[in-house]
Design an enzyme around this catalytic site. Structure first.
Site, PDB file in Angstrom:
ATOM      1  N   GLY A  45     -27.175   9.463 -19.876  1.00  0.00           N
ATOM      2  CA  GLY A  45     -26.806  10.587 -19.025  1.00  0.00           C
ATOM      3  C   GLY A  45     -25.329  10.485 -18.716  1.00  0.00           C
ATOM      4  CD  GLN A  50     -20.682   9.256 -15.236  1.00  0.00           C
ATOM      5  OE1 GLN A  50     -21.620   9.948 -15.627  1.00  0.00           O
ATOM      6  NE2 GLN A  50     -20.703   7.935 -15.319  1.00  0.00           N
ATOM      7  CB  CYS A  88     -23.485   3.989 -13.574  1.00  0.00           C
ATOM      8  SG  CYS A  88     -22.444   5.449 -13.442  1.00  0.00           S
ATOM      9  CG  LEU A  89     -22.288   5.842 -19.440  1.00  0.00           C
ATOM     10  CD1 LEU A  89     -22.008   7.114 -20.239  1.00  0.00           C
ATOM     11  CD2 LEU A  89     -22.568   4.674 -20.363  1.00  0.00           C
ATOM     12  CG  HIS A 130     -27.674   7.962 -12.223  1.00  0.00           C
ATOM     13  ND1 HIS A 130     -27.670   6.598 -12.040  1.00  0.00           N
ATOM     14  CD2 HIS A 130     -26.459   8.272 -12.742  1.00  0.00           C
ATOM     15  CE1 HIS A 130     -26.493   6.111 -12.421  1.00  0.00           C
ATOM     16  NE2 HIS A 130     -25.741   7.107 -12.859  1.00  0.00           N
ATOM     17  CD  GLU A 131     -26.215  11.259 -15.229  1.00  0.00           C
ATOM     18  OE1 GLU A 131     -25.027  11.506 -14.930  1.00  0.00           O
ATOM     19  OE2 GLU A 131     -26.584  10.145 -15.656  1.00  0.00           O
ATOM     20  CG  HIS A 134     -22.613  10.599 -11.480  1.00  0.00           C
ATOM     21  ND1 HIS A 134     -21.656   9.697 -11.092  1.00  0.00           N
ATOM     22  CD2 HIS A 134     -23.401   9.941 -12.366  1.00  0.00           C
ATOM     23  CE1 HIS A 134     -21.867   8.540 -11.719  1.00  0.00           C
ATOM     24  NE2 HIS A 134     -22.921   8.661 -12.497  1.00  0.00           N
TER      25      HIS A 134
HETATM   26 CO    CO Z   1     -23.828   7.248 -13.734  1.00  0.00          CO
END
Ligand code: CO
Length: 168
Positions: A45, A50, A88-89, A130-131, A134
């Site tokens: 995701g 991000q 998380c990225l 989660h997204e 963000h």
């Molecule tokens: Co994330």
């Protein structure tokens, strides 16, 4: 080259994103760049902030490698509680158990502006939450204890310094 992923802590990750009002080539380009960045980093995701774009757009991955493109999403209903491990990225190499709702119903627009509703549960429901977090300016470590969060923040500072040294 894929767009660079912004690392936490960073202002763009802790700011609520703006709703999308224009559906067309610039949005399609952003979606393609987000997919490339997500796949290159082997993520499931990614949210637009991000990659540095403060817009209400995210990709939410399914188990089979395909993903939802969600524009202007809202969570309509939530139920149950389940704790699953998340990463998380923007916070590489950190995995923590995060309590979230087990099921969610989400309303979102696709790349053409058409509205859809989807019900998700388990891991997929976690990725949606989660997204969407963000997009509201929240990262998953904000669901952890302040001790865990500050330890992760220390490690991230070291990582950012090391990456900066590599670039200089
Ligand atoms: Co994330």
């Amino acid at each position: 080259m894929a767009r660079e992923i912004v690392l936490w802590p960073h202002k763009v990750l802790n700011s609520a994103t703006k709703p999308v009002t224009e559906f067309g080539p610039p949005l399609e380009k952003l979606l393609a760049e987000m997919a490339e960045a997500m796949q290159e980093a082997k993520g499931i995701g990614i949210a637009a902030n991000q990659v540095g774009e403060s817009l209400r757009v995210a990709l939410v991955g399914r188990e089979d490698g395909t993903f939802f493109e969600i524009v202007n999403p809202q969570i309509l209903e939530r139920s149950g509680k389940v704790t699953l491990e998340e990463g998380c990225l923007s916070i590489p190499n950190e995995w923590e158990k995060v309590p979230r709702n087990e099921k969610v119903k989400v309303r979102y627009q696709d790349r053409t502006g058409q509205w859809h509703e989807v019900e998700a549960e388990g891991k997929l429901a976690h990725v949606f939450q989660h997204e969407i977090d963000h997009l509201d300016g929240q990262v998953f470590v904000e669901h952890l204890s302040s001790l865990k969060r500050s330890l992760i923040q220390e490690r991230m500072k070291k990582l950012q310094k090391a990456l900066k040294r590599q670039k200089d």
